[in-house]
Design an enzyme around this catalytic site. Structure first.
Site, PDB file in Angstrom:
ATOM      1  N   ARG A   1       9.775 -28.490 -20.709  1.00 56.67           N
ATOM      2  CA  ARG A   1       9.395 -27.933 -19.455  1.00 56.67           C
ATOM      3  C   ARG A   1       9.979 -28.764 -18.224  1.00 56.67           C
ATOM      4  O   ARG A   1       9.981 -29.967 -18.171  1.00 56.67           O
ATOM      5  CB  ARG A   1       7.891 -27.670 -19.298  1.00 56.67           C
ATOM      6  CG  ARG A   1       7.269 -26.761 -20.273  1.00 56.67           C
ATOM      7  CD  ARG A   1       7.836 -25.232 -19.794  1.00 56.67           C
ATOM      8  NE  ARG A   1       7.242 -24.281 -20.806  1.00 56.67           N
ATOM      9  CZ  ARG A   1       7.769 -23.575 -21.668  1.00 56.67           C
ATOM     10  NH1 ARG A   1       8.875 -24.016 -21.911  1.00 56.67           N
ATOM     11  NH2 ARG A   1       7.399 -22.593 -22.367  1.00 56.67           N
TER      12      ARG A   1
ATOM     13  N   GLU B   1      10.400 -22.974 -11.728  1.00 54.46           N
ATOM     14  CA  GLU B   1      11.306 -21.970 -11.937  1.00 54.46           C
ATOM     15  C   GLU B   1      10.753 -20.682 -11.515  1.00 54.46           C
ATOM     16  O   GLU B   1       9.550 -20.410 -11.553  1.00 54.46           O
ATOM     17  CB  GLU B   1      11.379 -21.772 -13.566  1.00 54.46           C
ATOM     18  CG  GLU B   1      12.244 -22.867 -14.455  1.00 54.46           C
ATOM     19  CD  GLU B   1      12.134 -22.703 -15.752  1.00 54.46           C
ATOM     20  OE1 GLU B   1      11.986 -21.512 -16.435  1.00 54.46           O
ATOM     21  OE2 GLU B   1      12.185 -23.780 -16.137  1.00 54.46           O
TER      22      GLU B   1
ATOM     23  N   HIS C   1      17.054 -21.858 -18.313  1.00 55.14           N
ATOM     24  CA  HIS C   1      15.934 -21.589 -19.401  1.00 55.14           C
ATOM     25  C   HIS C   1      16.240 -20.854 -20.501  1.00 55.14           C
ATOM     26  O   HIS C   1      15.443 -19.894 -20.696  1.00 55.14           O
ATOM     27  CB  HIS C   1      14.684 -21.084 -18.726  1.00 55.14           C
ATOM     28  CG  HIS C   1      13.492 -21.664 -19.599  1.00 55.14           C
ATOM     29  ND1 HIS C   1      12.070 -21.835 -18.938  1.00 55.14           N
ATOM     30  CD2 HIS C   1      13.372 -21.717 -20.783  1.00 55.14           C
ATOM     31  CE1 HIS C   1      11.247 -22.288 -19.818  1.00 55.14           C
ATOM     32  NE2 HIS C   1      11.910 -22.176 -21.093  1.00 55.14           N
TER      33      HIS C   1
HETATM   34  O1  GLV Z   1      10.898 -22.302 -23.276  1.00 58.28           O
HETATM   35  C1  GLV Z   1      10.737 -21.529 -23.976  1.00 58.28           C
HETATM   36  C2  GLV Z   1       9.727 -21.264 -24.805  1.00 58.28           C
HETATM   37  O2  GLV Z   1       8.816 -22.035 -24.691  1.00 58.28           O
HETATM   38  O3  GLV Z   1       9.847 -20.705 -26.271  1.00 58.28           O
END
Ligand code: GLV
Length: 345
Positions: free
Chosen positions: A264, A293, A311
């Protein structure tokens, strides 16, 4: 990825009478709200085999607006299907007195207040191991790209700035490098396995030393950074890991150091990362995630030692087929009083 724009109608030959019967039956089924972007509804579409009823098969209203349009709505919702970055914090959960289960399509669960769920007895299903390969592949891809400047070279060629390889800045060898993995869970282990094939020397930091793992363990990220030249962030975001990668850690990693983040964005102090990259205090970064984001600081765009991805580490056609099945299986199991397939709590 293919996201159908129209829900796939499962019973095309249905008579209008059947539809009426189904609607009235559906009214007695537990109600599910889809909490996420429009695309999320292509993962979970109404189907006659469902033992729950989707309130918003094409989500148009955010959850809080949906609830505020009619107070009955809040007490109707027994289940939520959500995705990462769509918060289900204590304030929102308090508005949903009948909520019994949350199914998220994300590996990360930082958007859900798990302790409030525990307190309320709300069950939560995640994705289990479904995305681990894809995320690990992406971590290695970003790492190779930063070291070997693949997308930077691609940009040069497309702009016809350079065509002779001799003119292009040298990349760096990945084989044999010391790699520190932050968070040796399912994804971290997959990354380690892949990089062993590159003869990289693996060590790790995580909440606790893993008894069955032979890689050297460092109890702090600072020690890990001091003893490696690459950090790959695979851990979850929580109060202990927020900004775990700060300026001190980056300086310890050193001028040739590279950071890859597939966890993250807020694991890294992003402003400090930018400063360290611009000042040459670290060598490069491969980033699939960002602190705020969908905003990506535009200062990154000018840096050729940074590889950016929106992402997208989990986004493969295969993972989407898998998630469609898993979400349905979890919900059907829950509403049949069976254990969740991939429980988080
Ligand atoms: O970032 C993507 C997820 O957490 O699946």
């Amino acid at each position: 990825l293919h996201f159908p724009t129209q829900p796939i109608m499962a019973h095309k030959n249905e008579t209008s009478q059947n539809t009426t019967v189904e609607k009235s039956q559906n009214n007695n089924l537990p109600k599910l709200f889809i909490h996420g972007p429009l695309k999320l509804s292509s993962i979970l579409q109404p189907h006659p085999s469902h033992n729950f009823h989707i309130l918003n098969p094409s989500p148009s209203l955010p959850l809080h607006q949906f609830i505020s349009t009619d107070p009955h709505h809040a007490s109707d919702i027994a289940a939520i299907f959500c995705t990462g970055l769509y918060p289900l914090n204590a304030d929102i959960l308090r508005l949903l007195p009948s909520l019994r289960v949350i199914v998220t399509s994300s590996a990360g669960t930082d958007h859900i207040d798990l302790s409030e769920c525990r307190r309320r007895g709300i069950q939560v299903a995640g994705v289990g191991d479904l995305f681990s390969d894809d995320v690990a592949d992406m971590a290695v891809a970003l790492l190779i790209d930063v070291f070997r400047k693949i997308t930077a070279a691609d940009r040069c060629l497309r702009r016809q700035l350079q065509s002779a390889s001799w003119d292009f800045p040298l990349g760096f060898k990945l084989s044999g490098k010391k790699v520190g993995i932050v968070g040796l869970g399912r994804i971290g282990l997959e990354v380690a396995q892949r990089l062993e094939a590159f003869n990289c020397i693996i060590s790790y930091n995580s909440r606790n030393k893993k008894p069955l793992v032979s890689y050297p363990f460092y109890s702090t990220v600072l020690d890990l950074a001091t003893n490696t030249s690459i950090l790959i962030l695979c851990c979850e975001l929580n109060n202990q890991t927020r900004h775990i990668i700060n300026r001190e850690v980056m300086l310890a990693l050193g001028k040739g150091g590279v950071i890859v983040n597939v966890g993250r964005g807020a694991l890294i102090d992003e402003k400090e990362l930018l400063r360290c990259l611009i000042e040459g205090e670290i060598g490069g970064a491969g980033l699939d995630v960002f602190e705020n984001e969908p905003n990506v600081p535009k200062e990154f765009f000018a840096l050729d030692n940074v590889v950016l991805s929106p992402h997208a580490a989990v986004l493969t056609s295969e993972s989407f087929s898998g998630i469609k099945q898993l979400v349905e299986q979890n919900l059907i199991a829950f509403f049949s009083n069976k254990p969740l397939i991939t429980p988080v709590i």
